[in-house]
Scaffold this active site. Structure first.
Site, short mmCIF file in Angstrom:
data_model
loop_
_atom_site.label_atom_id
_atom_site.label_comp_id
_atom_site.label_asym_id
_atom_site.label_seq_id
_atom_site.Cartn_x
_atom_site.Cartn_y
_atom_site.Cartn_z
CB CYS A 32 112.38 93.07 -57.42
SG CYS A 32 113.29 91.86 -56.41
N GLY B 143 106.54 91.42 -56.26
CA GLY B 143 107.28 91.10 -55.04
C GLY B 143 106.49 91.49 -53.81
CG ASN C 100 113.38 92.98 -61.65
OD1 ASN C 100 113.33 91.92 -61.04
ND2 ASN C 100 112.72 93.18 -62.78
N GLY C 101 116.45 91.50 -60.75
CA GLY C 101 117.24 90.52 -61.51
C GLY C 101 118.08 89.67 -60.58
CE1 TYR D 130 100.72 82.52 -62.78
CE2 TYR D 130 102.34 83.90 -61.69
CZ TYR D 130 101.15 83.20 -61.66
OH TYR D 130 100.41 83.18 -60.53
#
Length: 503
Positions: free
Chosen positions: A2, A28, A102-103, A256
């Site tokens: 995210c 996201g 985030n995670g 990426y």
């Protein structure tokens, strides 16, 4: 994966947070949310959808205050279809806390049980972020025991979170009337950085591009295990809160996920991708003689730096052979295989003159399910290519990711339990060249010798948190049964993952 951001200022922050979320939109696209604080009152708006669709003028006007945070969501845990699981999450005790994360927590199920039976706290969704918020809230309540809040108590609560929570987590939390807190898991798997504007405004965000694109100067990356507390006056306090921190960032960020114009943990993402192209060139030479390749063509977008460097080193012309339709929704980060069935040809169009009568080397950043690669190889053949070679700047993806990337189960990964020749045959190319795992690590690590290594678990099966067993992987696979469809179905995942150039 995210995107998160937090801001402490002396002026309204709603527009700053909105602009930063636009710069993080590639991280996201499932949902977005913003919370601001005026005096001690929180104002929140969140919903499913892209930032530009979630926030209208009326929503922005309803977000007053000079402190706030926001998130763009990419669902990897919980119910991806539930609007209730859009972040930020809120609890009213102690003090009032909102949090973005985030995670992915690998022990969320156990923690949810502890919250109910021992901590006597209620969670209302399946989101691991709500679990994390309640664990932090419980530990903060224990640290203060009804006394006024100071930074020392905040850091004590983060230390307790590190002891209880496993997995990956970059967190920004707002404590009503006190300030903004940011902290990172002891391995630093997910990125988080901090910077300032000329007027003294402080911003914390997932990637440096959110700072620089908003007029801020990058100060530094928040260290693994470190907590940073910014009070309402903008004073920044920090403390290492983990017992044995190690810097093991997710290498897929460099392959990426991150924007190429970001710097993560002291590493330029763009330079990392150039290095990957240099390492890949050595692999190509050992498989296909350069004189048998007429042209190098990248598969848009994030493979371009690697393809450019590879072509330069091999002395082969670099050409753009595919044009990407930027206005077709990217669907890899949407839940379920069912939304991925639009043809690759709807997202990409071939420039036929670059293929006709040529031996082409297609370069992609990675190959996950392989179905997109298969379709693209066929598109090249249909355009008149004599031979089609495929090169991946990343090694074979053989293992699920448990740290916040919706990487499929082993049964869905084309390279899992298949030989190189079997994968080549499924994709339909004349030769298939993968990056070497060690070469990938060396290529990126060369840009920051202070790294302790990487989380490269989807490539090497080594989970840096040390709490993932083969039984856990089986449970992950079982939990996904019925959510995804098999390899034979058409899949646009590699084109649909968020690309920085589109953000």
């Amino acid at each position: 994966m995210c995107g998160i951001v937090g801001v402490v200022s002396n002026a309204p922050v709603n527009q700053l947070i909105y602009d930063a979320l636009l710069l993080l939109q590639h991280r996201g696209q499932d949902a977005a949310g913003i919370v601001t604080q005026q005096q001690r009152k929180f104002f929140m708006h969140k919903a499913k959808g892209m930032v530009r669709d979630v926030f209208r003028t009326r929503n922005m006007r309803a977000l007053p205050g000079d402190v706030g945070l926001g998130q763009v969501r990419y669902p990897t845990a919980g119910n991806a279809y539930s609007e209730e699981e859009a972040q930020p999450f809120y609890v009213n005790a102690p003090f009032g806390i909102v949090l973005v994360h985030n995670g992915n927590l690998t022990n969320a199920k156990e923690l949810r049980g502890e919250l109910f039976s021992t901590d006597h706290r209620h969670t209302n969704t399946d989101s691991d972020s709500e679990v994390l918020l309640n664990v932090f809230a419980h530990e903060l309540e224990k640290a203060t025991r009804g006394a006024p809040l100071h930074a020392d108590e905040v850091f004590a609560a983060v230390r307790a979170v590190h002891r209880r929570v496993k997995g990956s987590y970059a967190v920004i939390a707002l404590i009503a009337g006190h300030g903004l807190l940011a902290f990172r898991d002891p391995h630093g798997i997910r990125p988080l950085c901090i910077g300032r504007a000329k007027d003294g405004t402080v911003m914390v965000a997932s990637e440096s591009v959110a700072l620089e694109g908003s007029g801020f100067t990058l100060d530094r990356n928040i260290a693994p295990g470190e907590a940073v507390f910014i009070n309402t006056d903008g004073k920044v306090l920090s403390q290492q809160c983990a017992e044995a921190p190690r810097l093991n960032p997710c290498i897929f960020e460099f392959v990426y996920l991150a924007r190429p114009d970001s710097v993560l943990d002291g590493i330029s993402v763009y330079q990392a991708r150039l290095n990957l192209g240099e390492a890949l060139a050595k692999r190509v030479v050992s498989t296909v003689p350069p004189n048998e390749i007429d042209v190098v063509i990248p598969i848009p977008e994030s493979s371009r730096p690697s393809a450019t460097q590879l072509a330069h080193l091999l002395g082969i012309p670099y050409r753009e052979g595919f044009v990407k339709n930027r206005y077709v929704g990217r669907t890899f980060i949407m839940p379920g295989q069912g939304v991925r069935k639009k043809s690759v040809r709807q997202k990409l169009n071939v420039i036929g003159s670059e293929f006709k009568g040529r031996n082409v080397l297609l370069v992609d950043d990675s190959i996950v399910r392989g179905t997109t690669s298969r379709e693209i190889v066929q598109m090249a053949r249909d355009a008149g290519a004599r031979k089609v070679y495929m090169a991946s700047a990343a090694p074979p993806v053989r293992y699920p990711n448990v740290y916040g990337i919706d990487m499929p189960t082993s049964t869905e990964l084309v390279a899992a339990n298949r030989s190189l020749e079997e994968v080549r045959a499924l994709i339909g190319c004349d030769a298939l060249i993968y990056q070497d795992v060690d070469a990938m690590k060396k290529a990126v690590a060369a840009l920051n010798p202070k790294l302790d290594g990487f989380d490269a678990s989807c490539f090497d099966g080594i989970y840096v948190t040390g709490d993932i067993t083969s039984d856990d992987i089986v449970k992950i696979n079982e939990a996904r049964v019925g959510q995804e469809e098999p390899f034979a179905e058409e899949d646009t995942s590699r084109l649909a993952l968020p690309n920085a150039q589109d953000a």
